[in-house]
Structures are given as C-alpha cells and as structure tokens.
Design a protein around this motif. Structure first.
Motif, PDB file in Angstrom:
ATOM      1  N   CYS A   1       1.227   4.319  -2.784  1.00 59.93           N
ATOM      2  CA  CYS A   1       1.014   5.719  -2.387  1.00 59.93           C
ATOM      3  C   CYS A   1       2.271   6.547  -2.615  1.00 59.93           C
ATOM      4  CB  CYS A   1       0.576   5.786  -0.930  1.00 59.93           C
ATOM      5  SG  CYS A   1      -1.085   5.126  -0.656  1.00 59.93           S
TER       6      CYS A   1
ATOM      7  N   VAL B   1      -3.444  11.708  -0.993  1.00 59.36           N
ATOM      8  CA  VAL B   1      -3.152  10.399  -1.592  1.00 59.36           C
ATOM      9  C   VAL B   1      -3.660   9.290  -0.680  1.00 59.36           C
ATOM     10  CG1 VAL B   1      -1.297   8.773  -2.180  1.00 59.36           C
ATOM     11  CG2 VAL B   1      -1.181  11.135  -2.996  1.00 59.36           C
TER      12      VAL B   1
ATOM     13  N   VAL C   1      -4.981  13.834  -7.438  1.00 57.78           N
ATOM     14  CA  VAL C   1      -4.348  14.752  -6.490  1.00 57.78           C
ATOM     15  C   VAL C   1      -3.789  15.966  -7.218  1.00 57.78           C
ATOM     16  CG1 VAL C   1      -2.529  15.027  -4.764  1.00 57.78           C
ATOM     17  CG2 VAL C   1      -3.890  12.937  -4.811  1.00 57.78           C
TER      18      VAL C   1
ATOM     19  N   ALA D   1       2.650   7.318  -6.313  1.00 59.88           N
ATOM     20  CA  ALA D   1       1.667   8.335  -6.683  1.00 59.88           C
ATOM     21  C   ALA D   1       2.114   9.709  -6.189  1.00 59.88           C
ATOM     22  CB  ALA D   1       0.293   7.986  -6.117  1.00 59.88           C
TER      23      ALA D   1
ATOM     24  N   ASP E   1       0.838  -1.205   0.000  1.00 57.32           N
ATOM     25  CA  ASP E   1       0.000   0.000   0.000  1.00 57.32           C
ATOM     26  C   ASP E   1       0.870   1.251   0.000  1.00 57.32           C
ATOM     27  OD1 ASP E   1      -2.342  -1.598   0.258  1.00 57.32           O
ATOM     28  OD2 ASP E   1      -2.206  -1.516   2.443  1.00 57.32           O
TER      29      ASP E   1
ATOM     30  N   VAL F   1      -9.302   4.181  -4.333  1.00 61.34           N
ATOM     31  CA  VAL F   1      -8.517   4.487  -5.530  1.00 61.34           C
ATOM     32  C   VAL F   1      -7.156   3.810  -5.346  1.00 61.34           C
ATOM     33  CG1 VAL F   1      -7.551   6.281  -7.005  1.00 61.34           C
ATOM     34  CG2 VAL F   1      -9.696   6.699  -5.778  1.00 61.34           C
ATOM     35  N   ARG F   2      -6.932   2.698  -6.028  1.00 59.88           N
ATOM     36  CA  ARG F   2      -5.733   1.886  -5.797  1.00 59.88           C
ATOM     37  C   ARG F   2      -4.702   1.984  -6.915  1.00 59.88           C
ATOM     38  NH1 ARG F   2      -6.358  -1.111  -0.996  1.00 59.88           N
ATOM     39  NH2 ARG F   2      -7.957   0.102   0.042  1.00 59.88           N
TER      40      ARG F   2
ATOM     41  N   LEU G   1      -7.564   9.169  -0.558  1.00 57.50           N
ATOM     42  CA  LEU G   1      -8.144   8.564  -1.758  1.00 57.50           C
ATOM     43  C   LEU G   1      -7.865   7.073  -1.824  1.00 57.50           C
ATOM     44  CD1 LEU G   1      -7.304  11.330  -4.386  1.00 57.50           C
ATOM     45  CD2 LEU G   1      -9.560  10.754  -3.460  1.00 57.50           C
ATOM     46  N   TYR G   2      -6.658   6.684  -1.418  1.00 54.90           N
ATOM     47  CA  TYR G   2      -6.307   5.261  -1.421  1.00 54.90           C
ATOM     48  C   TYR G   2      -7.240   4.490  -0.496  1.00 54.90           C
ATOM     49  CZ  TYR G   2      -3.490   1.048  -1.537  1.00 54.90           C
ATOM     50  OH  TYR G   2      -3.072  -0.241  -1.708  1.00 54.90           O
TER      51      TYR G   2
ATOM     52  N   ARG H   1      -3.891   6.956 -11.404  1.00 60.79           N
ATOM     53  CA  ARG H   1      -5.173   7.637 -11.113  1.00 60.79           C
ATOM     54  C   ARG H   1      -5.065   8.481  -9.849  1.00 60.79           C
ATOM     55  NH1 ARG H   1      -9.938   8.857 -12.462  1.00 60.79           N
ATOM     56  NH2 ARG H   1     -11.809   8.477 -11.237  1.00 60.79           N
ATOM     57  N   LEU H   2      -4.413   7.943  -8.817  1.00 59.21           N
ATOM     58  CA  LEU H   2      -4.198   8.721  -7.593  1.00 59.21           C
ATOM     59  C   LEU H   2      -3.472  10.025  -7.915  1.00 59.21           C
ATOM     60  CD1 LEU H   2      -3.078   5.954  -5.093  1.00 59.21           C
ATOM     61  CD2 LEU H   2      -4.994   7.511  -4.735  1.00 59.21           C
TER      62      LEU H   2
ATOM     63  N   GLU I   1      -1.928   3.872  -8.949  1.00 60.37           N
ATOM     64  CA  GLU I   1      -1.040   5.002  -8.646  1.00 60.37           C
ATOM     65  C   GLU I   1      -1.162   6.149  -9.645  1.00 60.37           C
ATOM     66  OE1 GLU I   1       3.384   4.233 -10.031  1.00 60.37           O
ATOM     67  OE2 GLU I   1       2.527   2.429  -9.123  1.00 60.37           O
TER      68      GLU I   1
END
Length: 76
Positions: free
Chosen positions: A25, A52, A70, A28, A21, A60-61, A55-56, A65-66, A63
């Motif tokens: 993050c 980040v 952001v 991203a 995880d 939203v998983r 949203l995670y 898209r994150l 990277e």
C-alpha cells in the motif's frame, strides 16, 4: 516510510494489515503522490491513502494497479 497521516489512518481503521500489506500500500501511495504531485502530509494524501487501503482490502493486491486506479480516480 509511511506518512504520518497514512500510518494514523491505518492504525485507526485497519489494524489487521501486516507489514507486507502495508509495504504494498505504501509503494502504491508513493506512486500516486508522485504522479499527482500531492504532499505526503496533505489532505489529498490522506484521502488517497484511504482509497488505496479500500481497494487493497477489496482484492486489488498489485501496487501498480492500485496506483493506476487511485490516480485515475483522483486526477487527470
């Protein structure tokens, strides 16, 4: 490598994220910092890290898209 402020934020608020995880993050966040030209030790970086993580945790998983979400919220 997780910036000091990002790592501190995670440790204080989101201990349950595992290393995978955090890697997602981090990547991203690195994209966001590069796109918006924010220093890793800046207040802006800490705020971006918080978004980040938020949203995670909301599902939203991916990277990329994150980073897009952001960056769009933070700058032009």
């Amino acid at each position: 490598m997780i910036p000091t402020k990002f790592g501190g934020y995670v440790r204080r608020h989101f201990d349950h994220l595992d290393s995978n995880d955090l890697n997602i993050c981090q990547r991203a966040l690195d994209r966001v910092l590069a796109k918006l030209n924010f220093a890793k030790d800046s207040e802006e970086a800490e705020q971006a890290a918080a978004v980040v993580i938020h949203l995670y945790q909301r599902g939203v998983r991916d990277e990329v898209r994150l980073a897009v979400l952001v960056s769009a919220a933070r700058g032009p």
